[in-house]
Design a protein around this motif. Structure first.
Motif, PDB file in Angstrom:
ATOM      1  N   LEU A  12       0.825  -1.207   0.000  1.00 51.38           N
ATOM      2  CA  LEU A  12       0.000   0.000   0.000  1.00 51.38           C
ATOM      3  C   LEU A  12       0.859   1.258   0.000  1.00 51.38           C
ATOM      4  N   ARG A  13       1.945   1.222   0.748  1.00 54.39           N
ATOM      5  CA  ARG A  13       2.805   2.405   0.809  1.00 54.39           C
ATOM      6  C   ARG A  13       3.490   2.669  -0.522  1.00 54.39           C
ATOM      7  N   ARG A  14       3.846   1.622  -1.234  1.00 49.51           N
ATOM      8  CA  ARG A  14       4.432   1.830  -2.570  1.00 49.51           C
ATOM      9  C   ARG A  14       3.428   2.513  -3.487  1.00 49.51           C
ATOM     10  N   LEU A  54      -7.061  17.648  -0.643  1.00 52.92           N
ATOM     11  CA  LEU A  54      -6.582  17.363   0.715  1.00 52.92           C
ATOM     12  C   LEU A  54      -7.459  16.318   1.402  1.00 52.92           C
ATOM     13  N   HIS A  55      -8.740  16.386   1.165  1.00 51.13           N
ATOM     14  CA  HIS A  55      -9.697  15.427   1.724  1.00 51.13           C
ATOM     15  C   HIS A  55      -9.332  14.008   1.300  1.00 51.13           C
ATOM     16  N   LYS A  56      -9.072  13.826   0.026  1.00 43.90           N
ATOM     17  CA  LYS A  56      -8.731  12.511  -0.509  1.00 43.90           C
ATOM     18  C   LYS A  56      -7.355  12.058  -0.004  1.00 43.90           C
ATOM     19  N   LEU A  57      -6.410  12.988   0.031  1.00 40.30           N
ATOM     20  CA  LEU A  57      -5.068  12.645   0.490  1.00 40.30           C
ATOM     21  C   LEU A  57      -5.069  12.190   1.942  1.00 40.30           C
ATOM     22  N   ARG A  58      -5.860  12.837   2.779  1.00 42.14           N
ATOM     23  CA  ARG A  58      -5.906  12.479   4.191  1.00 42.14           C
ATOM     24  C   ARG A  58      -6.408  11.049   4.397  1.00 42.14           C
ATOM     25  N   ALA A  59      -7.367  10.616   3.573  1.00 39.55           N
ATOM     26  CA  ALA A  59      -7.854   9.237   3.678  1.00 39.55           C
ATOM     27  C   ALA A  59      -6.734   8.260   3.333  1.00 39.55           C
ATOM     28  N   GLY A  60      -5.998   8.544   2.253  1.00 38.18           N
ATOM     29  CA  GLY A  60      -4.885   7.680   1.872  1.00 38.18           C
ATOM     30  C   GLY A  60      -3.809   7.646   2.931  1.00 38.18           C
ATOM     31  N   CYS A  61      -3.513   8.805   3.529  1.00 36.18           N
ATOM     32  CA  CYS A  61      -2.522   8.862   4.607  1.00 36.18           C
ATOM     33  C   CYS A  61      -2.924   7.952   5.760  1.00 36.18           C
ATOM     34  N   GLY A  62      -4.203   7.959   6.073  1.00 37.65           N
ATOM     35  CA  GLY A  62      -4.670   7.150   7.190  1.00 37.65           C
ATOM     36  C   GLY A  62      -4.508   5.662   6.946  1.00 37.65           C
ATOM     37  N   PRO A  97       2.023  29.815   5.523  1.00 41.42           N
ATOM     38  CA  PRO A  97       2.853  28.922   6.340  1.00 41.42           C
ATOM     39  C   PRO A  97       2.337  27.480   6.350  1.00 41.42           C
ATOM     40  N   ALA A  98       1.017  27.299   6.393  1.00 39.69           N
ATOM     41  CA  ALA A  98       0.450  25.949   6.388  1.00 39.69           C
ATOM     42  C   ALA A  98       0.745  25.250   5.061  1.00 39.69           C
ATOM     43  N   LEU A  99       0.681  26.005   3.959  1.00 37.98           N
ATOM     44  CA  LEU A  99       0.990  25.428   2.654  1.00 37.98           C
ATOM     45  C   LEU A  99       2.464  25.049   2.573  1.00 37.98           C
ATOM     46  N   ARG A 100       3.332  25.947   3.038  1.00 40.80           N
ATOM     47  CA  ARG A 100       4.767  25.642   3.012  1.00 40.80           C
ATOM     48  C   ARG A 100       5.082  24.423   3.880  1.00 40.80           C
ATOM     49  N   HIS A 101       4.427  24.333   5.031  1.00 44.95           N
ATOM     50  CA  HIS A 101       4.651  23.185   5.914  1.00 44.95           C
ATOM     51  C   HIS A 101       4.172  21.895   5.242  1.00 44.95           C
ATOM     52  N   PHE A 102       3.016  21.953   4.607  1.00 44.57           N
ATOM     53  CA  PHE A 102       2.493  20.778   3.893  1.00 44.57           C
ATOM     54  C   PHE A 102       3.472  20.314   2.826  1.00 44.57           C
ATOM     55  N   LEU A 103       3.999  21.251   2.042  1.00 47.50           N
ATOM     56  CA  LEU A 103       4.929  20.884   0.971  1.00 47.50           C
ATOM     57  C   LEU A 103       6.227  20.313   1.543  1.00 47.50           C
ATOM     58  N   SER A 104       6.672  20.864   2.660  1.00 51.31           N
ATOM     59  CA  SER A 104       7.888  20.354   3.303  1.00 51.31           C
ATOM     60  C   SER A 104       7.690  18.927   3.797  1.00 51.31           C
ATOM     61  N   VAL A 105       6.542  18.665   4.406  1.00 53.07           N
ATOM     62  CA  VAL A 105       6.267  17.321   4.930  1.00 53.07           C
ATOM     63  C   VAL A 105       6.054  16.330   3.785  1.00 53.07           C
ATOM     64  N   ALA A 106       5.431  16.791   2.699  1.00 54.96           N
ATOM     65  CA  ALA A 106       5.269  15.913   1.539  1.00 54.96           C
ATOM     66  C   ALA A 106       6.630  15.490   1.003  1.00 54.96           C
ATOM     67  N   ALA A 107       7.570  16.452   0.909  1.00 54.91           N
ATOM     68  CA  ALA A 107       8.923  16.130   0.452  1.00 54.91           C
ATOM     69  C   ALA A 107       9.611  15.176   1.417  1.00 54.91           C
ATOM     70  N   GLU A 158       1.664   7.805  -6.001  1.00 53.67           N
ATOM     71  CA  GLU A 158       0.616   8.782  -6.275  1.00 53.67           C
ATOM     72  C   GLU A 158       0.834  10.119  -5.575  1.00 53.67           C
ATOM     73  N   LEU A 159       1.705  10.150  -4.571  1.00 55.73           N
ATOM     74  CA  LEU A 159       1.860  11.349  -3.757  1.00 55.73           C
ATOM     75  C   LEU A 159       2.307  12.578  -4.556  1.00 55.73           C
ATOM     76  N   PRO A 160       3.267  12.490  -5.481  1.00 59.03           N
ATOM     77  CA  PRO A 160       3.628  13.701  -6.235  1.00 59.03           C
ATOM     78  C   PRO A 160       2.442  14.323  -6.971  1.00 59.03           C
ATOM     79  N   GLY A 161       1.596  13.502  -7.551  1.00 64.19           N
ATOM     80  CA  GLY A 161       0.424  14.032  -8.234  1.00 64.19           C
ATOM     81  C   GLY A 161      -0.555  14.683  -7.278  1.00 64.19           C
ATOM     82  N   ALA A 162      -0.737  14.075  -6.100  1.00 65.40           N
ATOM     83  CA  ALA A 162      -1.626  14.658  -5.101  1.00 65.40           C
ATOM     84  C   ALA A 162      -1.078  15.986  -4.593  1.00 65.40           C
ATOM     85  N   ARG A 163       0.228  16.031  -4.352  1.00 63.67           N
ATOM     86  CA  ARG A 163       0.878  17.279  -3.910  1.00 63.67           C
ATOM     87  C   ARG A 163       0.718  18.364  -4.964  1.00 63.67           C
TER      88      ARG A 163
END
Length: 250
Positions: free
Chosen positions: A165-167, A196-204, A226-236, A172-177
């Motif tokens: 599942l993680r693979r 973001l709604h869809k991404l959060r389900a996948g994260c879970g 700042p929230a957007l920058r933090h999201f992009l940093s965590v995605a990376a 898919e994560l770059p496209g979601a980001r």
């Protein structure tokens, strides 16, 4: 004889998780990634149960259910959604779904909802994991990149399935980001919220705890740079921690 189920879910990691859990009942599962595909399968196959995602790129689960009902099909249906609001649940039940389940959820909870529906029981909303509070960057940073315990528990202890599942999730994560970035750049808060709604389900489902927290923070304040920058940093950071998909912790 195993019951035949039709599963509609467009997000690959979520679809794989829901298929794996349903097949373990045991059951035969026909997956569909779009409303159009699900419509064709529903018309051509004798299914014991339909499992419809609520929001799809080409329509909605409720719209599909209404279309099928208008053609005389009476197969029972479960709605699955990442929305936890009581009003959303009430709306989906009014549209004719037998039950509503919230994502992410454990394999056991998903299987219980399916069993109830197959046995003709009208289940209450099946609880998933509680929604992540928006919080702040410090709280999001405190979460592990990968929560292996939660992910393995959700899949009934199968580390192999977690790795698979993680693979899918990481592919898919770059496209979601990028979808979040494009919506933010265009000022499209509706598209941003949906991504973001869809991404959060996948994260879970895969235990991407830090990214789930960062996505929740941005969804709670979509105008925040700042929230957007933090999201992009965590995605990376999540992408860079890809070896954790094969069993390491974060």
């Amino acid at each position: 004889m195993k019951p035949k189920l039709l599963l509609l879910e467009d997000e690959p990691a979520s679809r794989h998780f829901l298929c794996l859990a349903a097949e373990a009942l045991p059951a035969e599962v026909e997956p569909a990634a779009t409303v159009a595909e699900a419509r064709t399968l529903a018309l051509s196959g004798a299914h014991a149960l339909w499992l419809f995602d609520v929001n799809l790129p080409d329509g909605s689960g409720g719209g599909l259910l209404a279309w099928l009902r208008a053609r005389g099909l009476r197969t029972p249906a479960i709605a699955h959604t990442a929305a936890h609001e009581t009003a959303e649940r009430a709306r989906l039940l009014a549209e004719g779904f037998q039950a509503v389940v919230t994502k992410p959820l454990t394999a056991a909870a998903w299987q219980a909802a399916i069993r109830d529906a197959l046995q003709g029981r009208d289940a209450d909303a099946t609880p998933g994991h509680p929604p992540q509070d928006a919080g702040d960057a410090d709280a999001a940073e405190a979460a592990p990149v990968w929560d292996d315990i939660a992910a393995t528990a959700a899949l009934g202890g199968s580390a192999t399935n977690v790795a698979a599942l993680r693979r899918l999730f990481l592919a898919e994560l770059p496209g979601a980001r990028d979808a979040v970035m494009a919506a933010a750049a265009g000022g499209d808060r509706t598209a941003m919220g949906a991504a973001l709604h869809k991404l959060r389900a996948g994260c879970g489902f895969v235990g991407a705890a830090r990214l789930q927290a960062a996505a929740a923070m941005l969804q709670g304040d979509p105008a925040s740079d700042p929230a957007l920058r933090h999201f992009l940093s965590v995605a990376a950071e999540t992408l860079q921690a890809a070896p954790a998909a094969d069993g390491g912790g974060g």
